[in-house]
Design an enzyme around this catalytic site. Structure first.
Site, PDB file in Angstrom:
ATOM      1  N   GLU A 178       1.282  -1.444  -0.151  1.00  0.00           N
ATOM      2  CA  GLU A 178      -0.070   0.169  -0.116  1.00  0.00           C
ATOM      3  C   GLU A 178       1.030   0.988  -0.127  1.00  0.00           C
ATOM      4  O   GLU A 178       1.156   2.063   0.369  1.00  0.00           O
ATOM      5  CB  GLU A 178      -1.202   0.056   0.989  1.00  0.00           C
ATOM      6  CG  GLU A 178      -2.337  -1.360   0.672  1.00  0.00           C
ATOM      7  CD  GLU A 178      -3.226  -0.754   2.118  1.00  0.00           C
ATOM      8  OE1 GLU A 178      -2.952  -0.219   3.246  1.00  0.00           O
ATOM      9  OE2 GLU A 178      -3.957  -1.580   2.148  1.00  0.00           O
ATOM     10  N   GLU A 297      -5.422  -8.313  -0.491  1.00  0.00           N
ATOM     11  CA  GLU A 297      -6.164  -8.187   0.362  1.00  0.00           C
ATOM     12  C   GLU A 297      -7.808  -7.314   0.498  1.00  0.00           C
ATOM     13  O   GLU A 297      -7.887  -6.482  -0.338  1.00  0.00           O
ATOM     14  CB  GLU A 297      -6.197  -6.397   1.251  1.00  0.00           C
ATOM     15  CG  GLU A 297      -4.408  -7.367   1.959  1.00  0.00           C
ATOM     16  CD  GLU A 297      -3.782  -5.431   2.724  1.00  0.00           C
ATOM     17  OE1 GLU A 297      -4.538  -4.906   3.549  1.00  0.00           O
ATOM     18  OE2 GLU A 297      -3.005  -5.672   2.632  1.00  0.00           O
TER      19      GLU A 297
HETATM   20  O1  AHR Z   1      -5.460  -5.450   6.531  1.00  0.00           O
HETATM   21  C1  AHR Z   1      -5.182  -4.656   7.657  1.00  0.00           C
HETATM   22  C2  AHR Z   1      -4.318  -3.262   7.231  1.00  0.00           C
HETATM   23  O2  AHR Z   1      -5.165  -3.077   5.755  1.00  0.00           O
HETATM   24  C3  AHR Z   1      -2.825  -4.131   6.579  1.00  0.00           C
HETATM   25  O3  AHR Z   1      -2.142  -3.599   7.827  1.00  0.00           O
HETATM   26  C4  AHR Z   1      -2.917  -3.018   4.865  1.00  0.00           C
HETATM   27  O4  AHR Z   1      -2.646  -3.157   4.199  1.00  0.00           O
HETATM   28  C5  AHR Z   1      -4.641  -2.316   4.858  1.00  0.00           C
HETATM   29  O5  AHR Z   1      -4.714  -1.209   5.218  1.00  0.00           O
END
Ligand code: AHR
Length: 507
Positions: A178, A297
């Protein structure tokens, strides 16, 4: 507000219309050093089922039942300040460090060597992330050497001295996490990150050419830089990487259940947009290969709840309670629908990781030293992972619609089908997004040579029901007795707010 009417929905399915193969990597998950995911989640040395490394046997059994393929590690936001070498060698000599991402104390009891032992026991493929927040090319090369070089170098011999004689052979590597997000330690502009990702990838391939490398895409489709971020990063790194990531947690029931139930509409848009952007860079740069998507994610996440707020001030706890969402039946229906969206895009989504695996926005929950249990979202994931095989089929969907505040007019029905030519099994995964009415469904198979194997539905009169350690079985997927096959047509009634799976086999 929903304005649905419950007229019939129809699906037409033909095994000739193939989108692409069902990819095992669609059913990946994620273990981050965050809250209680690692410590008291997968690792709990005092637990009665713990092995000699401290890994909980009860959790490993649940991970296997969930049908997880790949597991991304060690973060997440955590990785952007991580020094991997803190967490190797004798445990008692490992330093504790401040984890700035989650305002926690990282004891480094679990590191790459322990994680690889756990991954092997759990039967999952590791997907490793390198720190491109506070670090760069050299540290990425160092962990690659430690993990994948057989012997005869400083770091490969250090791994062997630490007890891992054989190289780990880790194929998938995420180039940071990210990096588009201002919350990220070492956040960068797209141009800065694109250059760094390209140079890191180039150097990693000098050490091992056949790696599968993932560049950071956007943290959600609502980021102000969404689209331009992917374009700039891929313009820099197109030839050096294989995949671009997508992350999304934009999905939560904020009092607008109709929009929430249609969350997969947003995931469809996200995937289509990233694929289009990657293809635009391909055309502009006269590249021949395609860049595919690692949706590494995704989940429902109630970000406004207190458990999502990290500690602050002088308080730097080890493994605090963080992001421990309790999922409802409606959340599970949305998760099932997000899997439908991922499968539907199997031509471009080549890998995905639900975030996360244990305790932290997770299908599996644990008590420290105590019970482990399944959340509602466990069920659609486990059944889809177990039964989606062969090829994903393009279904023709004809459904009544309803109005949503977020996505306009959307179909009540969402569905995808998979066909396993070898076993002759056709499986339909379907969601009824209606809040108040069952949806009659007809599936035209265009072929009378099937028998109905089973039909199961996950729903509840109380769509707000959630599992606890005391009761994770009151709402389970149950046989859908309305399902019937007449010639080449399947009919079934899908209850309001439900996820269903209908399995057929060649007679
Ligand atoms: O999954 C929780 C968080 O969400 C992770 O650490 C991050 O990559 C995202 O913003």
């Amino acid at each position: 507000m929903s304005t649905d009417n419950a007229s019939r929905a129809r699906l037409t399915i033909d095994p000739a219309f193939v989108v692409g193969p069902v990819r095992r990597r669609t059913f990946g998950s994620f273990v981050e050093h965050l809250g209680r995911c690692v410590y008291t989640g997968i690792h709990d040395p005092g637990h009665p089922t713990a092995d000699e490394h401290g890994f909980r046997g009860d959790v490993i059994e649940l991970v296997k039942e969930l049908g997880v393929s790949t597991v991304r590690y060690p973060g997440g936001n955590f990785v952007s300040g991580y020094r991997w070498e803190d967490a190797i060698g004798p445990v008692e000599q490992r330093p504790a460090r401040l984890d700035l991402a989650w305002h926690s104390l990282e004891p480094n009891t679990v590191g790459i060597d322990e994680f690889m032992i756990w991954a092997e026991k759990a039967g999952v493929e590791p997907m490793m992330a390198v720190n491109l927040g506070t670090r760069g090319v050299q540290e990425a090369l160092d962990i690659l050497e430690y993990a994948n070089i057989a012997r005869g170098t400083a770091l490969s011999d250090l791994r062997r001295a630490n007890g891992a004689e054989q190289p780990y052979g880790i194929s998938m590597w995420c180039l940071g996490n990210e990096m588009d997000g201002p919350w990220q330690t070492g956040h960068k502009t797209a141009a800065e990150y694109g250059r760094l990702a390209a140079e890191t990838a180039r150097a990693m391939r000098q050490m091992q050419p056949d790696l599968e490398l993932v560049a950071c895409g956007s943290s959600s489709a609502s980021m102000p830089t969404f689209g331009s971020w992917e374009y700039t990063v891929l313009t820099e790194a197109y030839e050096q990487v294989d995949l671009v990531s997508a992350h999304v947690y934009y999905y939560e029931d904020e009092g607008d259940l109709g929009s929430f139930l249609a969350s997969a509409v947003n995931m469809d848009y996200f995937i289509d947009s990233v694929a289009a952007t990657a293809d635009a860079v391909r055309a502009a740069g006269k590249h021949t290969k395609r860049i595919n998507i690692s949706f590494d994610e995704w989940n429902v996440w109630y970000q406004q709840r207190a458990e999502s707020r990290p500690p602050s001030g002088e308080d730097w706890p080890v493994a605090p309670v963080l992001l421990e969402d309790r999922y409802t039946v409606a959340d599970a229906v949305v998760v099932g629908d997000l899997l439908i969206s991922l499968l539907r895009h199997t031509d471009r989504v080549h890998s995905a990781s639900q975030a996360q695996l244990v305790n932290v926005i997770a299908p599996i929950m644990t008590e420290p030293g105590g019970r482990a249990w399944k959340q509602t979202i466990f069920h659609p994931f486990a059944l889809t992972s177990r039964h989606a095989k062969g090829d994903v089929l393009q279904v023709v969907l004809d459904s009544p619609t309803y109005q949503t505040a977020k996505y306009g007019e959307v179909p009540l029905l969402d569905a995808v089908a998979t066909y396993d030519a070898e076993g002759g099994e056709l499986v339909v995964f379907a969601v009824n997004r209606s809040q108040n009415a069952a949806l009659p469904l007809e599936i035209d198979l265009r072929d009378g040579g099937y028998r109905l194997v089973e039909a199961v539905t996950y729903s509840s009169e109380d769509h707000m029901w959630h599992a606890t350690a005391d009761d994770d079985t009151s709402v389970l997927p149950v046989a859908n007795e309305t399902a019937a096959l007449d010639g080449s047509v399947v009919s079934a009634s899908l209850p309001a707010i439900s996820w269903s799976m209908i399995r057929l086999a060649k007679a």
